[in-house]
Design a protein around this motif. Structure first.
Motif, PDB file in Angstrom:
ATOM      1  N   ARG A 100      15.298  35.397  57.582  1.00 36.28           N
ATOM      2  CA  ARG A 100      16.444  34.878  56.809  1.00 36.28           C
ATOM      3  C   ARG A 100      15.928  34.232  55.534  1.00 36.28           C
ATOM      4  O   ARG A 100      15.203  33.234  55.565  1.00 36.28           O
ATOM      5  N   LEU A 101      16.317  34.803  54.407  1.00 34.64           N
ATOM      6  CA  LEU A 101      15.992  34.235  53.107  1.00 34.64           C
ATOM      7  C   LEU A 101      17.196  33.452  52.598  1.00 34.64           C
ATOM      8  O   LEU A 101      18.231  33.370  53.265  1.00 34.64           O
ATOM      9  N   ARG A 102      17.081  32.896  51.397  1.00 37.02           N
ATOM     10  CA  ARG A 102      18.161  32.056  50.884  1.00 37.02           C
ATOM     11  C   ARG A 102      19.465  32.839  50.752  1.00 37.02           C
ATOM     12  O   ARG A 102      20.551  32.330  51.011  1.00 37.02           O
ATOM     13  N   GLU A 103      19.356  34.144  50.356  1.00 38.33           N
ATOM     14  CA  GLU A 103      20.569  34.943  50.160  1.00 38.33           C
ATOM     15  C   GLU A 103      21.039  35.640  51.429  1.00 38.33           C
ATOM     16  O   GLU A 103      22.029  36.389  51.398  1.00 38.33           O
ATOM     17  N   GLY A 104      20.330  35.468  52.541  1.00 39.21           N
ATOM     18  CA  GLY A 104      20.740  36.077  53.794  1.00 39.21           C
ATOM     19  C   GLY A 104      19.585  36.802  54.470  1.00 39.21           C
ATOM     20  O   GLY A 104      18.426  36.703  54.053  1.00 39.21           O
ATOM     21  N   PHE A 105      19.881  37.546  55.552  1.00 38.85           N
ATOM     22  CA  PHE A 105      18.840  38.245  56.297  1.00 38.85           C
ATOM     23  C   PHE A 105      18.353  39.477  55.535  1.00 38.85           C
ATOM     24  O   PHE A 105      19.156  40.251  54.995  1.00 38.85           O
ATOM     25  N   VAL A 106      17.034  39.637  55.519  1.00 41.95           N
ATOM     26  CA  VAL A 106      16.381  40.801  54.904  1.00 41.95           C
ATOM     27  C   VAL A 106      15.451  41.404  55.949  1.00 41.95           C
ATOM     28  O   VAL A 106      14.747  40.678  56.663  1.00 41.95           O
ATOM     29  N   SER A 107      15.467  42.730  56.053  1.00 45.72           N
ATOM     30  CA  SER A 107      14.613  43.426  57.017  1.00 45.72           C
ATOM     31  C   SER A 107      13.723  44.430  56.301  1.00 45.72           C
ATOM     32  O   SER A 107      14.111  45.020  55.287  1.00 45.72           O
ATOM     33  N   VAL A 108      12.520  44.604  56.858  1.00 45.06           N
ATOM     34  CA  VAL A 108      11.606  45.655  56.399  1.00 45.06           C
ATOM     35  C   VAL A 108      11.358  46.545  57.605  1.00 45.06           C
ATOM     36  O   VAL A 108      10.827  46.085  58.625  1.00 45.06           O
ATOM     37  N   GLY A 109      11.783  47.816  57.516  1.00 41.18           N
ATOM     38  CA  GLY A 109      11.676  48.669  58.688  1.00 41.18           C
ATOM     39  C   GLY A 109      11.408  50.117  58.352  1.00 41.18           C
ATOM     40  O   GLY A 109      11.317  50.516  57.189  1.00 41.18           O
ATOM     41  N   SER A 110      11.307  50.901  59.406  1.00 37.20           N
ATOM     42  CA  SER A 110      11.001  52.324  59.261  1.00 37.20           C
ATOM     43  C   SER A 110      12.259  53.094  58.899  1.00 37.20           C
ATOM     44  O   SER A 110      13.381  52.639  59.156  1.00 37.20           O
ATOM     45  N   PRO A 111      12.089  54.294  58.311  1.00 38.01           N
ATOM     46  CA  PRO A 111      13.267  55.136  58.033  1.00 38.01           C
ATOM     47  C   PRO A 111      14.039  55.471  59.306  1.00 38.01           C
ATOM     48  O   PRO A 111      15.271  55.599  59.266  1.00 38.01           O
ATOM     49  N   ARG A 112      13.333  55.593  60.432  1.00 39.17           N
ATOM     50  CA  ARG A 112      14.016  55.890  61.687  1.00 39.17           C
ATOM     51  C   ARG A 112      14.967  54.763  62.060  1.00 39.17           C
ATOM     52  O   ARG A 112      16.076  54.990  62.562  1.00 39.17           O
ATOM     53  N   TYR A 113      14.552  53.531  61.811  1.00 41.82           N
ATOM     54  CA  TYR A 113      15.389  52.366  62.118  1.00 41.82           C
ATOM     55  C   TYR A 113      16.659  52.394  61.273  1.00 41.82           C
ATOM     56  O   TYR A 113      17.773  52.184  61.778  1.00 41.82           O
ATOM     57  N   ALA A 114      16.506  52.708  59.975  1.00 43.03           N
ATOM     58  CA  ALA A 114      17.688  52.772  59.098  1.00 43.03           C
ATOM     59  C   ALA A 114      18.599  53.918  59.513  1.00 43.03           C
ATOM     60  O   ALA A 114      19.840  53.795  59.465  1.00 43.03           O
ATOM     61  N   ALA A 115      18.007  55.034  59.945  1.00 47.07           N
ATOM     62  CA  ALA A 115      18.816  56.173  60.371  1.00 47.07           C
ATOM     63  C   ALA A 115      19.599  55.842  61.629  1.00 47.07           C
ATOM     64  O   ALA A 115      20.766  56.250  61.780  1.00 47.07           O
ATOM     65  N   GLU A 116      18.987  55.097  62.557  1.00 44.16           N
ATOM     66  CA  GLU A 116      19.681  54.700  63.777  1.00 44.16           C
ATOM     67  C   GLU A 116      20.884  53.821  63.475  1.00 44.16           C
ATOM     68  O   GLU A 116      21.893  53.850  64.188  1.00 44.16           O
ATOM     69  N   LEU A 117      20.789  53.041  62.391  1.00 41.22           N
ATOM     70  CA  LEU A 117      21.903  52.173  61.995  1.00 41.22           C
ATOM     71  C   LEU A 117      22.927  52.922  61.144  1.00 41.22           C
ATOM     72  O   LEU A 117      23.961  52.351  60.771  1.00 41.22           O
ATOM     73  N   GLY A 118      22.629  54.198  60.826  1.00 45.11           N
ATOM     74  CA  GLY A 118      23.545  54.991  60.003  1.00 45.11           C
ATOM     75  C   GLY A 118      23.557  54.562  58.560  1.00 45.11           C
ATOM     76  O   GLY A 118      24.575  54.731  57.866  1.00 45.11           O
ATOM     77  N   LEU A 119      22.450  54.021  58.061  1.00 45.23           N
ATOM     78  CA  LEU A 119      22.401  53.483  56.701  1.00 45.23           C
ATOM     79  C   LEU A 119      21.609  54.352  55.736  1.00 45.23           C
ATOM     80  O   LEU A 119      21.462  53.992  54.565  1.00 45.23           O
ATOM     81  N   LEU A 120      21.086  55.512  56.191  1.00 38.70           N
ATOM     82  CA  LEU A 120      20.177  56.303  55.360  1.00 38.70           C
ATOM     83  C   LEU A 120      20.912  57.479  54.726  1.00 38.70           C
ATOM     84  O   LEU A 120      21.231  58.470  55.392  1.00 38.70           O
ATOM     85  N   PRO A 121      21.199  57.395  53.416  1.00 39.42           N
ATOM     86  CA  PRO A 121      21.898  58.511  52.749  1.00 39.42           C
ATOM     87  C   PRO A 121      20.975  59.721  52.591  1.00 39.42           C
ATOM     88  O   PRO A 121      19.758  59.596  52.582  1.00 39.42           O
ATOM     89  N   ASN A 122      21.564  60.891  52.431  1.00 37.76           N
ATOM     90  CA  ASN A 122      20.788  62.134  52.370  1.00 37.76           C
ATOM     91  C   ASN A 122      19.828  62.163  51.182  1.00 37.76           C
ATOM     92  O   ASN A 122      18.691  62.629  51.289  1.00 37.76           O
TER      93      ASN A 122
END
Length: 720
Positions: free
Chosen positions: A492-514
Motif C-alpha cells: 500500500r502506497l500513499r495513492e493506494g495498493f500497487v502490485s508487481v506481478g506476472s502476466p499470468r496473474y494479470a490474465a487471471e484477473l482479466g486485466l490483460l488487453p490483447n
C-alpha cells in the motif's frame, strides 16, 4: 607369485571397492592396475586416482581380498574399506568421511619428500661454496636421499609389471650422474622431480574437495510428515512416497513433486536458470534447490542415493575416472629411451674390450661419458620448465590453470561449449525495458521499487537497483509488502495498493488487453522476463528484465572463431532466453538442458575432437568434469571452480581465447625444448664414441642443454 587356488564349481565373482590412500596421479593408478592384472580371479579393474578409489570383480576362491591389500601395500599405498558402505544416499556416492580425512600437503608422502630435500639441497649449496672439495659429497648425499624412495618404487613397480616407469627413468639418470661425479646435477634433477610429483598430489586433493562441495548442497535432515505429525529425520532415511515440508529459505532435501503449496524455487544450483521458477501442485522440484517464499508439501520421488545431486556426484566421479590425463611425454618416451640408453652405454663399455681387446679403461670412460650424455636431465626439465613458465604467465593475467595436462589439451580443442547464466551473461537480471501505460517511466519504476523494497528476489533487486541508478525518490510503503507466491507482490502506497506481478496473474484477473499481451510476447521472445505493475485493478505499465551478456562476450566469441574453434552455448534456461542471447553473440545454442543432457551434449561434441566446457554453476560440474578440459568463471560456485581444470579469475570471456593461445605457444615451446635436448645429446654422443668428447665436455653438453632448455622456457614468462 601368489599361490593359485583352483576355481570351485560354486564360486562367483563379487564386486569389491576400496580406497587406496596415496594414489594421486595417473602413474600411481597404472602401477596398481598392472600389479592387480597379474592376480588370478581379478577382473574389471577400474582405477580412479582423483577420488583414490579402486573397483574390481573378485573371485575369492582364487585370490583373497587380503592378497590384494598386501600387493597394494607393497607398492607404497594404503588400502582401506570405504566408510559408510551401509549409510546409503550421498555417502554411497562419495563418502564424506573419506574426503574429510585428506591430509595437509606437508603430511603427504610426496610433500614430505619435497620438504626433506629442500633443506639438505640448500645446505649442500652452502657447503660447496665454502668447501668446494666437499661439493661431491654434499650433493651426492642429497641425491641419495631423494633417490632411495624413487629407486624403491621403481624396483617394486618393475616386479609388478611396470619395468620402465618415470621412476625407472629418474633412477637411471640420477645414479648415472652420481657415478660419473655429477652429483650437483643429480641432486637438482631429483628435487625437481619430487616437486612435479607433489603438484599432482595437490591437484588430486582439489578434485576431492569439489565432490565434497557437491555433497554439502543437500541438507542433512528433512522435515517429514507422518500421521499428521512433523518430525525431523536424516535425509538418508527418506523413501519414495514420503511427504516432506519445505519452508521458505530451506533447501529441497530430495527430488520430488509438489502436492500442496505455491512458491518460487531457485533452481540455479541444479539447472543454472537465471531466475527462480514458480512451483505449484504437480510441479517437479530438485534436491539442493532453494525454496524462496512459500511453504511446500513435496512427495519424494527419488531416494537420497538417486536424487539429482547424487547423480551429479556420480557423474563427476565417473568423468574424473574416465578422463585420462595426457600422459607426460617423458613417461611415454622412457619406455624406449631408458632401456635403449642403458644397452647402448653397456655396449660401449663392454663391446670393444671383449670383441677386439681394446683398452678397458678407455671404453669404460667413454661408456660413463655416454651415460652422462644420455642422462635425460635436459629432457626431463624441458616439459615442466615450459609448463611452469606458462602457468606463471597465465596466473599474472588471471588465467588459473591447474596442471600441465589441462594446458596441453587447451591448445588442441576443436569446440568450446559455454554455459549461459553467469558465464556468457552477468548472472543477474537487469532492467532492459520500461513501458509506461499511465504516467512516466520514472514514476512507474519508482512505484515498482517501492513494492519490491526489502525483497531478496533477484527480479525485485534488479528493479530497486535500476531505480537507485536513476536516483529516483522511492515512495514509502505502509504496512510492508504482501506476497501471492508465484504470482505477485503488493504494497500500500500513499495513492493506494500497487502490485508487481506476472502476466499470468494479470490474465487471471482479466486485466490483460490483447495489444499489451502481444507486446509482452514480443519481449519474451527476446529472452526477457516481463513484470506488470498494477494499481487499483488496472495495468499502469510493464518492466522487462534480462540477464545481459558480459561486455566482452561478443569479442571473446569472435576471437575463438578466428582461432578456428567452434562455439556452442549449453543452457538450462528456456529456449526463448537461450536463442535471444545466441543471436546477440552469434553462436550455436542448445537450451532447456538438465545436467544429464549437458553431459550427453558434451560427449557428442567429443566425437569431433577435444572439447572445452566453460561454466560457473554447480549444474555445470558434470560437464566440466567430462569435457576434455573444464574452465570455470572465477565468480562461479566453489564446486565448479574445484571440478574445473582452469579458471578465469577476471570473469572475462576473452580469457578463454587467451588460454587457447597460451596453450598453443606452450606446446610449441615444449617441442623446441625437446629438439634442443635430443639434438645436443645426439651430437655429443657421436663425438664421444669417437673419443673426441671428454668427460668434462660431456658434462658441459648435458648442463648446456639444460641451460638452453630453461632459457627457452622462460621466454613464456615475457608473454603479453
Amino acid at each position: 607369485m601368489e599361490p593359485f587356488v583352483p576355481n570351485s564349481p560354486g564360486s562367483a565373482e563379487k564386486p569389491l571397492r576400496m580406497r587406496v590412500e596415496g594414489m594421486d596421479c595417473s602413474a600411481c593408478a597404472i602401477k596398481v592396475e598392472n600389479a592387480l592384472k597379474r592376480l588370478p580371479g581379478v577382473s574389471d579393474i577400474s582405477m580412479n586416482y582423483a577420488t583414490e578409489t579402486l573397483s574390481v570383480r573378485l573371485d575369492e576362491n582364487r585370490t583373497s581380498r587380503e592378497i590384494i591389500e598386501l600387493k597394494i601395500r607393497a607398492l607404497g599405498y594404503t588400502p582401506t574399506s570405504p566408510n559408510g558402505e551401509a549409510a546409503g544416499a550421498l555417502k554411497a556416492a562419495a563418502p564424506d568421511e573419506q574426503l574429510a580425512g585428506d591430509q595437509p600437503w606437508w603430511k603427504t608422502r610426496k610433500g614430505r619428500l619435497v620438504v626433506s630435500l629442500a633443506a639438505p639441497l640448500a645446505l649442500a649449496f652452502i657447503v660447496s661454496t665454502v668447501r668446494p672439495d666437499l661439493s661431491l659429497w654434499a650433493y651426492g648425499a642429497v641425491a641419495l636421499i631423494g633417490l632411495i624412495p624413487v629407486a624403491r618404487r621403481s624396483f617394486i613397480g618393475a616386479l609388478s609389471g611396470t619395468p620402465f616407469s618415470i621412476e625407472t627413468l629418474m633412477t637411471v639418470a640420477t645414479a648415472g650422474a652420481i657415478a660419473i661425479g655429477a652429483a650437483e646435477e643429480a641432486a637438482v634433477v631429483i628435487f625437481l622431480f619430487a616437486i612435479g610429483e607433489f603438484l599432482e598430489t595437490v591437484a588430486a586433493g582439489r578434485a576431492r574437495s569439489g565432490i565434497k562441495a557437491l555433497i554439502n548442497l543437500v541438507p542433512r535432515t528433512a522435515r517429514i510428515e507422518e500421521a499428521g505429525q512433523i518430525r525431523e529425520v536424516a535425509v538418508e532415511r527418506l523413501r519414495v512416497g514420503n511427504i516432506v515440508m519445505v519452508r521458505p529459505g530451506d533447501r529441497v532435501p530430495s527430488d520430488g513433486q509438489v502436492v500442496e503449496g505455491q512458491s518460487e524455487v531457485d533452481q540455479a544450483p541444479v539447472t543454472g536458470e537465471s531466475v527462480p521458477v514458480s512451483k505449484g501442485p504437480s510441479d517437479p522440484v530438485y534436491a539442493g534447490s532453494i525454496n524462496a517464499n512459500g511453504e511446500l508439501r513435496v512427495r519424494v520421488t527419488h531416494t537420497a542415493a538417486d536424487n539429482t545431486i547424487a547423480r551429479i556426484i556420480h557423474r563427476v566421479e565417473e568423468a574424473q575416472g574416465s578422463k585420462a590425463p595426457i600422459a607426460r611425454f617423458i613417461d611415454r618416451f622412457s619406455v624406449y629411451y631408458t632401456p635403449a640408453a642403458m644397452v647402448v652405454a653397456a655396449l660401449i663399455m663392454l663391446g670393444p674390450p671383449l670383441v677386439v681387446g681394446a683398452d678397458w679403461y678407455t671404453w669404460l670412460y667413454r661408456g660413463l661419458a655416454t651415460l652422462l650424455i644420455v642422462c635425460p636431465c635436459a629432457l626431463v626439465i624441458s616439459t615442466p620448465a615450459a609448463i611452469a613458465s606458462a602457468l606463471a604467465s597465465g596466473a599474472r593475467r588471471g588465467l588459473l590453470i591447474k596442471g600441465g595436462a589441462a594446458l596441453e589439451i587447451l591448445g588442441r580443442v576443436k569446440t568450446v561449449a559455454f554455459d549461459k547464466t553467469g558465464t556468457l551473461t552477468l548472472g543477474r537480471p537487469e532492467v532492459t525495458d520500461i513501458v509506461a501505460v499511465e504516467g512516466s517511466e520514472d514514476s512507474l519504476l519508482a512505484k515498482a521499487a517501492a513494492v519490491e523494497r526489502g525483497s531478496s528476489h533477484p527480479l525485485g533487486l534488479a528493479i530497486i537497483a535500476a531505480a537507485e541508478a536513476r536516483e529516483l525518490a522511492i515512495p514509502p510503503a505502509f504496512g510492508g509488502a504482501t506476497a501471492i507466491p508465484g504470482k505477485a507482490v503488493s504494497a500500500r502506497l500513499r495513492e493506494g495498493f500497487v502490485s508487481v506481478g506476472s502476466p499470468r496473474y494479470a490474465a487471471e484477473l482479466g486485466l490483460l488487453p490483447n495489444e499489451l499481451a502481444s507486446r509482452i510476447k514480443a519481449l519474451e521472445a527476446r529472452g526477457k522476463t516481463v513484470l506488470l505493475v498494477l494499481a487499483a485493478k488496472r495495468i499502469i505499465g510493464l518492466i522487462a528484465l534480462r540477464d545481459e551478456p558480459r561486455a566482452d562476450a561478443i569479442a571473446g566469441i569472435g576471437r575463438l572463431k578466428a582461432l578456428g574453434i567452434r562455439t556452442v552455448m549449453l543452457t538450462g534456461d528456456n529456449r526463448c532466453a537461450g536463442d535471444a542471447i545466441g543471436r546477440v553473440l552469434d553462436l550455436e545454442v542448445q537450451s532447456e538442458l538438465l545436467p544429464d543432457a549437458k553431459l550427453a551434449a558434451i560427449n557428442g561434441m567429443k566425437t569431433r575432437g577435444p572439447v572445452a566446457m566453460i561454466g560457473d554453476g554447480i549444474n555445470d560440474a558434470p560437464a566440466l568434469a567430462t569435457a576434455n578440459v573444464g574452465v570455470a568463471m572465477g565468480s562461479g560456485a566453489d564446486v565448479a571452480l574445484e571440478t574445473a581444470d582452469a579458471a578465469l579469475l577476471k570473469n572475462r570471456v576473452l580469457g578463454v581465447a587467451e588460454l587457447v593461445e597460451l596453450s598453443r605457444e606452450t606446446l610449441s615451446n615444449i617441442w623446441q625444448n625437446i629438439t634442443i635436448a635430443l639434438g645436443l645429446k645426439a651430437a655429443f654422443f657421436a663425438t664421444t664414441v669417437f673419443g673426441v668428447t671428454s668427460l668434462w665436455m660431456a658434462i658441459l653438453a648435458d648442463t648446456g642443454a639444460t641451460v638452453l632448455v630453461t632459457a627457452n622456457a622462460l621466454r613464456l614468462l615475457r608473454r603479453r
